[in-house]
Design an enzyme around this catalytic site. Structure first.
Site, PDB file in Angstrom:
ATOM      1  N   ARG A  73     -10.487   1.782   0.435  1.00 27.49           N
ATOM      2  CA  ARG A  73      -9.730   0.681   1.047  1.00 27.49           C
ATOM      3  C   ARG A  73     -10.450   0.192   2.288  1.00 27.49           C
ATOM      4  O   ARG A  73     -10.587   0.909   3.290  1.00 27.49           O
ATOM      5  CB  ARG A  73      -8.320   1.108   1.394  1.00 27.49           C
ATOM      6  CG  ARG A  73      -7.539  -0.100   1.909  1.00 27.49           C
ATOM      7  CD  ARG A  73      -6.066  -0.002   1.821  1.00 27.49           C
ATOM      8  NE  ARG A  73      -5.540   0.629   0.631  1.00 27.49           N
ATOM      9  CZ  ARG A  73      -5.418   0.039  -0.565  1.00 27.49           C
ATOM     10  NH1 ARG A  73      -5.810  -1.212  -0.733  1.00 27.49           N
ATOM     11  NH2 ARG A  73      -4.930   0.698  -1.604  1.00 27.49           N
ATOM     12  N   ARG A  99     -16.054  -0.513  -8.875  1.00 30.41           N
ATOM     13  CA  ARG A  99     -15.905  -0.097  -7.462  1.00 30.41           C
ATOM     14  C   ARG A  99     -15.761   1.418  -7.340  1.00 30.41           C
ATOM     15  O   ARG A  99     -15.813   1.953  -6.231  1.00 30.41           O
ATOM     16  CB  ARG A  99     -14.737  -0.816  -6.795  1.00 30.41           C
ATOM     17  CG  ARG A  99     -13.363  -0.485  -7.347  1.00 30.41           C
ATOM     18  CD  ARG A  99     -12.274  -1.124  -6.469  1.00 30.41           C
ATOM     19  NE  ARG A  99     -10.946  -0.926  -7.022  1.00 30.41           N
ATOM     20  CZ  ARG A  99      -9.832  -1.064  -6.309  1.00 30.41           C
ATOM     21  NH1 ARG A  99      -9.887  -1.413  -5.040  1.00 30.41           N
ATOM     22  NH2 ARG A  99      -8.650  -0.877  -6.879  1.00 30.41           N
ATOM     23  N   HIS A 168     -13.657  -8.545  -2.328  1.00 27.89           N
ATOM     24  CA  HIS A 168     -12.310  -8.333  -1.788  1.00 27.89           C
ATOM     25  C   HIS A 168     -12.366  -7.946  -0.293  1.00 27.89           C
ATOM     26  O   HIS A 168     -12.001  -6.828   0.086  1.00 27.89           O
ATOM     27  CB  HIS A 168     -11.678  -7.210  -2.618  1.00 27.89           C
ATOM     28  CG  HIS A 168     -10.214  -7.001  -2.453  1.00 27.89           C
ATOM     29  ND1 HIS A 168      -9.625  -6.684  -1.248  1.00 27.89           N
ATOM     30  CD2 HIS A 168      -9.193  -7.026  -3.346  1.00 27.89           C
ATOM     31  CE1 HIS A 168      -8.323  -6.519  -1.426  1.00 27.89           C
ATOM     32  NE2 HIS A 168      -8.037  -6.743  -2.672  1.00 27.89           N
ATOM     33  N   GLU A 270     -10.560 -13.263   0.083  1.00 25.68           N
ATOM     34  CA  GLU A 270     -11.427 -12.791  -1.001  1.00 25.68           C
ATOM     35  C   GLU A 270     -12.011 -13.956  -1.791  1.00 25.68           C
ATOM     36  O   GLU A 270     -11.271 -14.813  -2.268  1.00 25.68           O
ATOM     37  CB  GLU A 270     -10.608 -11.883  -1.920  1.00 25.68           C
ATOM     38  CG  GLU A 270      -9.872 -10.783  -1.176  1.00 25.68           C
ATOM     39  CD  GLU A 270      -8.690 -10.212  -1.943  1.00 25.68           C
ATOM     40  OE1 GLU A 270      -8.742 -10.220  -3.195  1.00 25.68           O
ATOM     41  OE2 GLU A 270      -7.725  -9.764  -1.301  1.00 25.68           O
TER      42      GLU A 270
END
Ligand code: TA6
Length: 296
Positions: A73, A99, A168, A270
């Protein structure tokens, strides 16, 4: 020779590009150019930090760990080959699977005013149960006169596929109450918090509650205002931008935001190919998604 030693032997470029073992639990590349710095993890090809004139520009969870099989995150997660929940199978990871995979270093470059790294990931037949297509994706991160990212997808298979993707990016902000996002005035958006209702943006975007929107249209020139700070976001190969802040309740549900008020210090803007802006890629075709961040 350790992995990091081998990476420095093969791709290191004195201080401009240096590989190290991150305390977060995996190899990273440290880029330095013109006094600015950035850190890129090989896990997920994820930018973790970007420091401009000594000030950190990205938000990263204090719980960030590399190589756990979970998304990190913060920084700039690479969402690919789908954005958001999987269309048909809720058991598949949100935002695709690259990811949470290790990427390969393909190249590095440096000069008086820049440093860059290119990493890639190629699908393999054993991944067919997750995503039944053959493709390669490469990310180039360039530090110098801001931070630029170039995400190139190649359809290396024999069947077409629909590509959803996003850079993102979690921008660090002084306080969400000071944030104003311009450049989206008059653009329609899908409000993911209101049954995906289609709405039109009027004036700047400000945040006083959870916000989760996919803007679709001319989203190539956005400005993030955070008090006196102005951060420009320009893009190419994209006609959709996602604006997200989890606010209080979602932050609690996520559980990895850190302090209870962490949501006040981050803003996701994003650059994407999401919603109706997803890309049909036929065999042999390529698509490039680019974003550039500059402190005005
Ligand atoms: O881009 C916004 C969003 O899709 C939100 O709905 C929220 O789920 C966020 O991404 C974070 O997703 P993640 O899978 O990283 O927890």
């Amino acid at each position: 020779m350790t992995d990091v030693e081998r990476l420095n032997h093969d791709f290191g470029r004195s201080d401009a590009v240096a590989f190290a073992a991150s305390p977060l639990g995996g190899p990273v590349a440290h880029l330095e150019a013109g006094g600015d710095r950035a850190t890129v993890a090989l896990y997920g090809a994820q930018v973790l930090n970007w420091e401009h004139r000594g000030a950190e520009q990205l938000w990263l969870s204090p719980h960030a760990r590399l190589g756990t099989g979970k998304g990190v995150r913060g920084g700039i997660p690479v969402c690919w080959p789908w954005f958001g929940p999987h269309d048909d199978d809720a058991a598949k990871p949100a935002h695709g699977f690259v990811r949470v995979r290790d990427w390969r270093v393909d190249a590095t470059a440096s000069g008086d005013d820049h440093a860059s790294i290119t990493l890639s990931f190629a699908t393999r037949p054993e991944m067919a149960s997750v995503w039944p297509h053959d493709a390669q994706v490469a990310l180039t991160v360039r530090l110098g006169d801001g931070l630029s990212l170039r995400l190139e997808t190649a359809n290396t298979g024999r069947d077409p596929f629909v590509l959803g993707e996003a850079l993102h990016t979690y921008f660090a902000v002084t306080d969400i109450g000071e944030v104003e996002i311009t450049g989206l005035d008059g653009i329609d958006y899908i409000d993911k918090l209101d049954d995906n209702a289609r709405k039109r943006q009027v004036g700047p975007v400000t945040v006083g509650e959870e916000v989760d929107r996919i803007y679709v249209g001319e989203t190539g020139n956005i400005l993030l205002r955070d008090g006196a700070r102005r951060l420009g976001i320009t893009s190419a190969g994209s006609r959709s931008a996602v604006v997200w802040n989890p606010w209080i309740a979602k932050s609690r549900r996520l559980g990895d935001m850190g302090a209870p008020d962490a949501f006040r210090h981050m803003m996701c803007i994003e650059t994407a190919n999401a919603g109706s802006d997803r890309i049909l890629l036929k065999p042999g075709e390529r698509h490039v998604l680019e974003a550039r961040y500059r402190i005005a």
